[in-house]
Motif scaffolding. Structure first.
Motif, PDB file in Angstrom:
ATOM      1  N   UNK A 171      -5.761  -8.381  -1.864  1.00 12.05           N
ATOM      2  CA  UNK A 171      -6.185  -9.455  -2.769  1.00 12.05           C
ATOM      3  C   UNK A 171      -5.111  -9.779  -3.799  1.00 12.05           C
ATOM      4  N   UNK A 172      -4.432  -8.717  -4.245  1.00  7.80           N
ATOM      5  CA  UNK A 172      -3.428  -8.900  -5.313  1.00  7.80           C
ATOM      6  C   UNK A 172      -2.053  -9.281  -4.754  1.00  7.80           C
ATOM      7  N   UNK A 215     -11.321  -5.453   8.463  1.00  3.99           N
ATOM      8  CA  UNK A 215     -11.927  -6.779   8.630  1.00  3.99           C
ATOM      9  C   UNK A 215     -11.808  -7.647   7.379  1.00  3.99           C
ATOM     10  N   UNK A 216     -11.975  -7.029   6.207  1.00  2.40           N
ATOM     11  CA  UNK A 216     -11.883  -7.831   4.966  1.00  2.40           C
ATOM     12  C   UNK A 216     -10.460  -8.302   4.713  1.00  2.40           C
ATOM     13  N   UNK A 217      -9.495  -7.439   5.033  1.00  2.00           N
ATOM     14  CA  UNK A 217      -8.096  -7.865   4.891  1.00  2.00           C
ATOM     15  C   UNK A 217      -7.853  -9.046   5.823  1.00  2.00           C
ATOM     16  N   UNK A 276       0.846  -1.207   0.000  1.00  2.00           N
ATOM     17  CA  UNK A 276       0.000   0.000   0.000  1.00  2.00           C
ATOM     18  C   UNK A 276       0.875   1.249   0.000  1.00  2.00           C
ATOM     19  N   UNK A 277       1.899   1.255   0.863  1.00  2.00           N
ATOM     20  CA  UNK A 277       2.767   2.437   0.951  1.00  2.00           C
ATOM     21  C   UNK A 277       3.493   2.658  -0.369  1.00  2.00           C
ATOM     22  N   UNK A 278       4.003   1.564  -0.955  1.00  2.85           N
ATOM     23  CA  UNK A 278       4.759   1.698  -2.207  1.00  2.85           C
ATOM     24  C   UNK A 278       3.889   2.213  -3.341  1.00  2.85           C
ATOM     25  N   UNK A 332      -6.601   4.965   4.589  1.00  2.00           N
ATOM     26  CA  UNK A 332      -7.964   5.077   5.109  1.00  2.00           C
ATOM     27  C   UNK A 332      -9.007   4.638   4.080  1.00  2.00           C
ATOM     28  N   UNK A 333      -8.557   4.384   2.851  1.00  2.00           N
ATOM     29  CA  UNK A 333      -9.458   3.917   1.801  1.00  2.00           C
ATOM     30  C   UNK A 333      -9.539   2.383   1.921  1.00  2.00           C
ATOM     31  N   UNK A 334     -10.457   1.937   2.767  1.00  2.00           N
ATOM     32  CA  UNK A 334     -10.511   0.506   3.113  1.00  2.00           C
ATOM     33  C   UNK A 334     -10.677  -0.392   1.885  1.00  2.00           C
ATOM     34  N   UNK A 335     -11.500   0.048   0.935  1.00  2.00           N
ATOM     35  CA  UNK A 335     -11.750  -0.765  -0.253  1.00  2.00           C
ATOM     36  C   UNK A 335     -10.503  -0.956  -1.096  1.00  2.00           C
ATOM     37  N   UNK A 336      -9.743   0.119  -1.260  1.00  2.00           N
ATOM     38  CA  UNK A 336      -8.501   0.041  -2.059  1.00  2.00           C
ATOM     39  C   UNK A 336      -7.470  -0.841  -1.336  1.00  2.00           C
ATOM     40  N   UNK A 337      -7.449  -0.726  -0.020  1.00  2.00           N
ATOM     41  CA  UNK A 337      -6.518  -1.543   0.766  1.00  2.00           C
ATOM     42  C   UNK A 337      -6.853  -3.034   0.573  1.00  2.00           C
TER      43      UNK A 337
END
Ligand code: DC
Length: 244
Positions: free
Chosen positions: A60-61, A98-100, A42-44, A50-55
């Protein structure tokens, strides 16, 4: 056999868990490294944490592999990079997602199928492997953990402020224990080991003795299905979300 080791940061889990796995000839899974890999990715990529969906998309990837003693994320060796302060200070936003967590839990369960393994983290004996044959909860007082950290920093010729380290330790403990999903809590059937007055060698000896005592007890849980919770719902790990 699955051996879970949970406990707060700084209790010496990682190093002793790895040594325990080596002594037993078991595979070893450092689950904190998995959350660290997602954080680093995420950092890279400059993702807003704070964008939970993007995280979750990034998680997933993220293909995580443990090769020998190294950690690889999407084929890149990140063994050192995941220990960076930037990762440690941002990780709570990832570990609280939670999804992560669901993705990580599933990947950890899939990784363990058919293995004798030691797994280390916060939720291993409670959420990930509730039917593990041997569960250990490794603790040390906040004061002792802060003192150990000071000694480590001094050994590296770095400055160490005991009070600041102790305060940070308490803050991390509070965060780890109050996480609504996968929060740090001892499984009711875990064996507690307080490492305050023990050397690492003594801790290792104690853990080996605990595992041996469990190996002597016939276990009613079928070896091939130690995850009664939801394994029936699990298929092959999704592409990009495996751990090898
Ligand atoms: O064990 P560690 O310090 O490498 O863990 C890094 C972070 O990941 C820590 O803040 C707690 C979190 N973690 C978690 O939430 N669940 C796990 N199973 C392992 C680690």
């Amino acid at each position: 056999m699955i051996v879970t080791i949970d406990g707060p940061a700084g209790a010496g889990k990682s190093s002793v868990a790895r040594k325990l796995a080596d002594s037993l000839g078991f595979a070893f899974l450092d689950t904190g490294a998995m959350y660290r890999c997602v954080t680093l990715q995420c950092l890279e990529r400059g993702v807003d944490l704070n964008d939970a969906g993007r995280v979750v998309e990034i998680a997933r990837q993220c293909e995580i592999e443990f090769r020998d003693k190294g950690v690889f994320a999407n084929g890149v060796d990140v063994t050192d990079a995941i220990r960076d302060v930037a990762v440690s200070s941002s990780i709570k936003l990832i570990a609280d997602n939670t999804e992560v967590r669901e993705l990580m839990v599933k990947a950890q369960q899939m990784w363990a199928i058919g293995k004798d393994a030691v797994t280390e983290g916060r939720d291993q004996g409670t959420v990930v492997f509730p039917a593990a044959e041997c569960k250990i909860f490794l603790t040390a007082s906040a004061e002792e953990r802060a003192a150990r950290r000071c000694r480590q920093l001094h050994a590296m010729n770095k400055e160490a402020d005991y009070e600041a380290i102790l305060a940070a330790q308490r803050e991390r403990d509070h965060h780890d224990t109050s996480r609504p999903v996968g929060g740090l809590v001892a499984a009711t059937d875990a064996t507690h080991v307080n490492t305050d007055c023990l050397s690492e060698e003594q801790v290792l000896d104690r853990l080996i003795a605990i595992v041996r005592s469990k190996q002597e007890v016939p276990n009613s849980v079928e070896r091939s299905n130690p995850y009664p919770n939801d394994l029936s719902k699990q298929g092959e790990p999704e592409v990009g979300n495996g751990v090898a």
